[in-house]
Scaffold this motif. Structure first.
Motif, PDB file in Angstrom:
ATOM      1  N   VAL A 108      47.720  53.987  38.853  1.00  0.00           N
ATOM      2  CA  VAL A 108      46.665  53.642  39.846  1.00  0.00           C
ATOM      3  C   VAL A 108      45.494  53.322  39.526  1.00  0.00           C
ATOM      4  CG1 VAL A 108      45.418  54.812  41.975  1.00  0.00           C
ATOM      5  CG2 VAL A 108      47.855  55.379  41.684  1.00  0.00           C
ATOM      6  N   ALA A 109      45.062  53.925  38.371  1.00  0.00           N
ATOM      7  CA  ALA A 109      43.572  53.462  37.747  1.00  0.00           C
ATOM      8  C   ALA A 109      43.721  52.172  37.185  1.00  0.00           C
ATOM      9  CB  ALA A 109      43.181  54.621  36.892  1.00  0.00           C
ATOM     10  N   LEU A 110      44.730  51.694  36.574  1.00  0.00           N
ATOM     11  CA  LEU A 110      44.884  50.519  35.963  1.00  0.00           C
ATOM     12  C   LEU A 110      45.107  49.318  37.034  1.00  0.00           C
ATOM     13  CD1 LEU A 110      45.247  48.755  33.549  1.00  0.00           C
ATOM     14  CD2 LEU A 110      47.724  49.219  33.575  1.00  0.00           C
ATOM     15  N   GLY A 111      45.777  49.744  38.136  1.00  0.00           N
ATOM     16  CA  GLY A 111      45.923  48.798  39.320  1.00  0.00           C
ATOM     17  C   GLY A 111      44.670  48.447  40.170  1.00  0.00           C
ATOM     18  N   ILE A 112      43.938  49.646  40.208  1.00  0.00           N
ATOM     19  CA  ILE A 112      42.256  49.434  40.703  1.00  0.00           C
ATOM     20  C   ILE A 112      41.526  48.558  39.922  1.00  0.00           C
ATOM     21  CG2 ILE A 112      40.378  50.487  41.512  1.00  0.00           C
ATOM     22  CD1 ILE A 112      42.316  52.718  42.613  1.00  0.00           C
ATOM     23  N   ALA A 113      41.774  48.692  38.739  1.00  0.00           N
ATOM     24  CA  ALA A 113      40.944  47.949  37.668  1.00  0.00           C
ATOM     25  C   ALA A 113      41.302  46.596  37.778  1.00  0.00           C
ATOM     26  CB  ALA A 113      40.865  48.823  36.365  1.00  0.00           C
ATOM     27  N   ILE A 114      42.392  46.340  37.659  1.00  0.00           N
ATOM     28  CA  ILE A 114      42.792  44.693  37.673  1.00  0.00           C
ATOM     29  C   ILE A 114      42.583  44.196  39.035  1.00  0.00           C
ATOM     30  CG2 ILE A 114      44.941  43.294  37.872  1.00  0.00           C
ATOM     31  CD1 ILE A 114      46.330  45.303  36.121  1.00  0.00           C
ATOM     32  N   TRP A 115      42.596  44.782  40.129  1.00  0.00           N
ATOM     33  CA  TRP A 115      42.079  44.487  41.328  1.00  0.00           C
ATOM     34  C   TRP A 115      40.566  44.145  41.077  1.00  0.00           C
ATOM     35  CZ3 TRP A 115      41.622  48.215  46.023  1.00  0.00           C
ATOM     36  CH2 TRP A 115      40.918  47.621  47.010  1.00  0.00           C
ATOM     37  N   TRP A 116      39.726  45.139  40.969  1.00  0.00           N
ATOM     38  CA  TRP A 116      38.228  44.958  41.069  1.00  0.00           C
ATOM     39  C   TRP A 116      38.094  43.604  39.972  1.00  0.00           C
ATOM     40  CZ3 TRP A 116      34.979  49.877  41.157  1.00  0.00           C
ATOM     41  CH2 TRP A 116      33.781  49.508  41.382  1.00  0.00           C
ATOM     42  N   ALA A 117      38.817  43.489  38.871  1.00  0.00           N
ATOM     43  CA  ALA A 117      38.452  42.321  37.798  1.00  0.00           C
ATOM     44  C   ALA A 117      38.815  41.168  38.617  1.00  0.00           C
ATOM     45  CB  ALA A 117      39.549  42.371  36.516  1.00  0.00           C
ATOM     46  N   LEU A 118      39.752  41.072  39.306  1.00  0.00           N
ATOM     47  CA  LEU A 118      40.155  39.841  39.935  1.00  0.00           C
ATOM     48  C   LEU A 118      39.217  39.462  40.912  1.00  0.00           C
ATOM     49  CD1 LEU A 118      43.980  40.162  40.418  1.00  0.00           C
ATOM     50  CD2 LEU A 118      43.054  38.674  38.714  1.00  0.00           C
ATOM     51  N   ALA A 119      38.682  40.408  41.833  1.00  0.00           N
ATOM     52  CA  ALA A 119      37.779  40.258  42.716  1.00  0.00           C
ATOM     53  C   ALA A 119      36.404  39.611  42.124  1.00  0.00           C
ATOM     54  CB  ALA A 119      37.523  41.423  43.430  1.00  0.00           C
ATOM     55  N   SER A 120      36.042  40.229  40.923  1.00  0.00           N
ATOM     56  CA  SER A 120      35.009  40.130  40.228  1.00  0.00           C
ATOM     57  C   SER A 120      34.907  38.534  39.589  1.00  0.00           C
ATOM     58  CB  SER A 120      34.628  40.935  39.206  1.00  0.00           C
ATOM     59  OG  SER A 120      34.166  42.282  39.687  1.00  0.00           O
ATOM     60  N   ALA A 121      36.217  38.070  39.245  1.00  0.00           N
ATOM     61  CA  ALA A 121      36.677  36.570  38.623  1.00  0.00           C
ATOM     62  C   ALA A 121      36.374  35.649  39.780  1.00  0.00           C
ATOM     63  CB  ALA A 121      37.780  36.962  37.718  1.00  0.00           C
ATOM     64  N   GLY A 122      36.073  36.060  40.823  1.00  0.00           N
ATOM     65  CA  GLY A 122      36.144  34.826  41.779  1.00  0.00           C
ATOM     66  C   GLY A 122      37.136  34.827  42.998  1.00  0.00           C
ATOM     67  N   PHE A 123      38.247  35.467  42.652  1.00  0.00           N
ATOM     68  CA  PHE A 123      39.522  35.382  43.428  1.00  0.00           C
ATOM     69  C   PHE A 123      38.849  35.890  44.807  1.00  0.00           C
ATOM     70  CE2 PHE A 123      41.654  35.109  39.382  1.00  0.00           C
ATOM     71  CZ  PHE A 123      42.573  34.475  39.755  1.00  0.00           C
ATOM     72  N   LYS A 124      39.762  35.356  45.966  1.00  0.00           N
ATOM     73  CA  LYS A 124      39.089  35.858  47.169  1.00  0.00           C
ATOM     74  C   LYS A 124      39.730  37.010  47.735  1.00  0.00           C
ATOM     75  CE  LYS A 124      38.317  32.854  51.372  1.00  0.00           C
ATOM     76  NZ  LYS A 124      38.751  31.479  52.253  1.00  0.00           N
ATOM     77  N   LEU A 125      39.326  37.890  47.067  1.00  0.00           N
ATOM     78  CA  LEU A 125      39.682  39.657  47.445  1.00  0.00           C
ATOM     79  C   LEU A 125      38.237  40.169  47.507  1.00  0.00           C
ATOM     80  CD1 LEU A 125      42.292  39.785  44.700  1.00  0.00           C
ATOM     81  CD2 LEU A 125      42.686  39.457  46.793  1.00  0.00           C
ATOM     82  N   PRO A 126      38.403  41.215  48.423  1.00  0.00           N
ATOM     83  CA  PRO A 126      37.217  42.051  48.623  1.00  0.00           C
ATOM     84  C   PRO A 126      37.246  43.112  47.457  1.00  0.00           C
ATOM     85  CG  PRO A 126      38.923  42.875  50.151  1.00  0.00           C
ATOM     86  CD  PRO A 126      39.637  41.561  49.635  1.00  0.00           C
ATOM     87  N   THR A 127      36.101  43.784  46.943  1.00  0.00           N
ATOM     88  CA  THR A 127      36.181  44.776  46.110  1.00  0.00           C
ATOM     89  C   THR A 127      36.434  46.007  46.368  1.00  0.00           C
ATOM     90  OG1 THR A 127      33.882  45.176  46.250  1.00  0.00           O
ATOM     91  CG2 THR A 127      34.206  43.426  44.869  1.00  0.00           C
ATOM     92  N   PRO A 128      36.913  46.926  45.403  1.00  0.00           N
ATOM     93  CA  PRO A 128      37.130  48.351  45.995  1.00  0.00           C
ATOM     94  C   PRO A 128      36.074  49.080  46.668  1.00  0.00           C
ATOM     95  CG  PRO A 128      38.186  47.999  43.857  1.00  0.00           C
ATOM     96  CD  PRO A 128      37.519  46.618  44.256  1.00  0.00           C
ATOM     97  N   PRO A 129      35.005  48.627  46.537  1.00  0.00           N
ATOM     98  CA  PRO A 129      33.684  49.542  47.149  1.00  0.00           C
ATOM     99  C   PRO A 129      33.745  48.667  48.533  1.00  0.00           C
ATOM    100  CG  PRO A 129      32.936  48.881  44.905  1.00  0.00           C
ATOM    101  CD  PRO A 129      34.221  48.293  45.079  1.00  0.00           C
ATOM    102  N   GLU A 130      33.910  47.538  48.787  1.00  0.00           N
ATOM    103  CA  GLU A 130      33.903  46.820  50.135  1.00  0.00           C
ATOM    104  C   GLU A 130      35.092  47.490  50.907  1.00  0.00           C
ATOM    105  OE1 GLU A 130      32.235  42.606  49.102  1.00  0.00           O
ATOM    106  OE2 GLU A 130      34.259  42.862  49.070  1.00  0.00           O
ATOM    107  N   VAL A 131      36.118  47.765  50.379  1.00  0.00           N
ATOM    108  CA  VAL A 131      37.347  48.437  51.254  1.00  0.00           C
ATOM    109  C   VAL A 131      36.997  49.675  51.443  1.00  0.00           C
ATOM    110  CG1 VAL A 131      39.633  48.805  51.228  1.00  0.00           C
ATOM    111  CG2 VAL A 131      38.977  46.570  50.070  1.00  0.00           C
ATOM    112  N   VAL A 132      36.480  50.501  50.681  1.00  0.00           N
ATOM    113  CA  VAL A 132      36.064  51.873  50.750  1.00  0.00           C
ATOM    114  C   VAL A 132      35.121  52.043  52.127  1.00  0.00           C
ATOM    115  CG1 VAL A 132      35.035  54.004  50.010  1.00  0.00           C
ATOM    116  CG2 VAL A 132      36.793  52.735  48.581  1.00  0.00           C
TER     117      VAL A 132
END
Length: 288
Positions: free
Chosen positions: A54-78
């Protein structure tokens, strides 16, 4: 005097001290034996791996959002989840979706299990029912939505019906396979001992088929949740699927992610309940 007796009598070769249970691996203080410690470690390892995953998945998600992919960051979702929880929207949507899934899944399972038993036990019924089961299995439940709306209207009935159909088709095949795969030797042995059909069915076929039924229920539960979003397109005013579709119109990605995560968590919890039931009902089954 035997060799062991001589060693016990010889102070140079004392016998190992035994615990009250007679096991040299268990101390008198009641500490766990080596096999018990190994089993405890094996039980705790999956939980640790789950947490790491779970921690690794959240980290990858956060990294993709920070890299410019059209994804919200985990803090935005929270943050969005906190807003939706605070105004009661998420709770109402989750309750509406959970109610639909539970009703559709329960009805689908309740019908699928006896139909699967009948198909597996009676060859005539199998020949009559199986073509229709296979026919409807090739039709996605989502394709039934237009027909369900025309025939049943736009209230809760068509939503529950398509969820029921998804759960039923997944569970009935698994139950049928469980019955036809029962070891014939067990049935013949029961007949030799004087058991009738009813006794054989209740004491041999049902227990032997239980693992298949529970696996089918888990697959049916996944199908029910997968059908939910499309089912809530039918003039729904509440529900996680409805909220996600509504958020799509405004490109509200955090709300969509909140809906996705909510569906995943609810589905995971329900699956774990079924998994616990499976372990309780099939304790006799050898596991790896």
């Amino acid at each position: 005097m035997s060799v062991l007796d001589k060693r016990g009598a010889d102070p140079r070769h004392p016998l190992p001290a035994k615990s009250p249970e007679g096991s040299p691996d268990t101390t008198a203080g009641g500490t766990k034996t080596a096999p018990e410690r190994a089993r405890s470690g094996r039980r705790g390892l999956p939980l640790i791996l789950n947490a790491v995953s779970v921690a690794l998945g959240i980290a990858i998600w956060w990294a993709l959002a920070s890299a410019g992919f059209k994804l919200p960051t985990p803090p935005e979702v929270v943050s969005r989840a906190g807003t939706l929880i605070g105004d009661g929207t998420l709770g109402a949507d989750a309750l509406a979706s959970l109610t639909r899934v539970l009703i559709g899944f329960a009805l689908g399972t309740a019908v699928a299990v006896p139909v699967g038993f009948l198909m597996g036990w009676y060859g005539i019924l199998r020949g009559l029912i199986e073509p229709w089961i296979q026919f409807f299995r090739t039709i996605p439940p989502l394709a039934i939505i237009p027909l369900a709306v025309v025939v049943m209207g736009i209230d809760e009935t068509p939503k529950i019906f398509v969820i029921f159909l998804a759960a039923f088709l997944a569970c009935v095949i698994s139950t049928f396979q469980g019955v036809v795969n029962v070891d014939r030797t067990l049935i013949d042995a029961a007949r030799v001992l004087g058991a009738g059909d009813a006794t054989i069915f209740a004491r041999v076929v049902v227990p032997a088929s239980t693992p298949f039924i529970l696996v089918g229920m888990r697959v049916g539960l996944g199908s029910a949740w997968a059908t939910l979003v499309a089912a809530e397109l039918i003039a729904a005013q509440q529900g996680l699927g409805y909220r996600m579709q509504n958020a799509q119109l405004y490109y509200d990605l955090p709300t969509i992610f909140v809906g996705l995560i909510s569906i995943g968590i609810l589905g995971l919890l329900m699956d774990r309940v079924l998994l616990l039931a499976e372990r309780g009902l099939t304790g006799w089954q050898e596991r790896r």
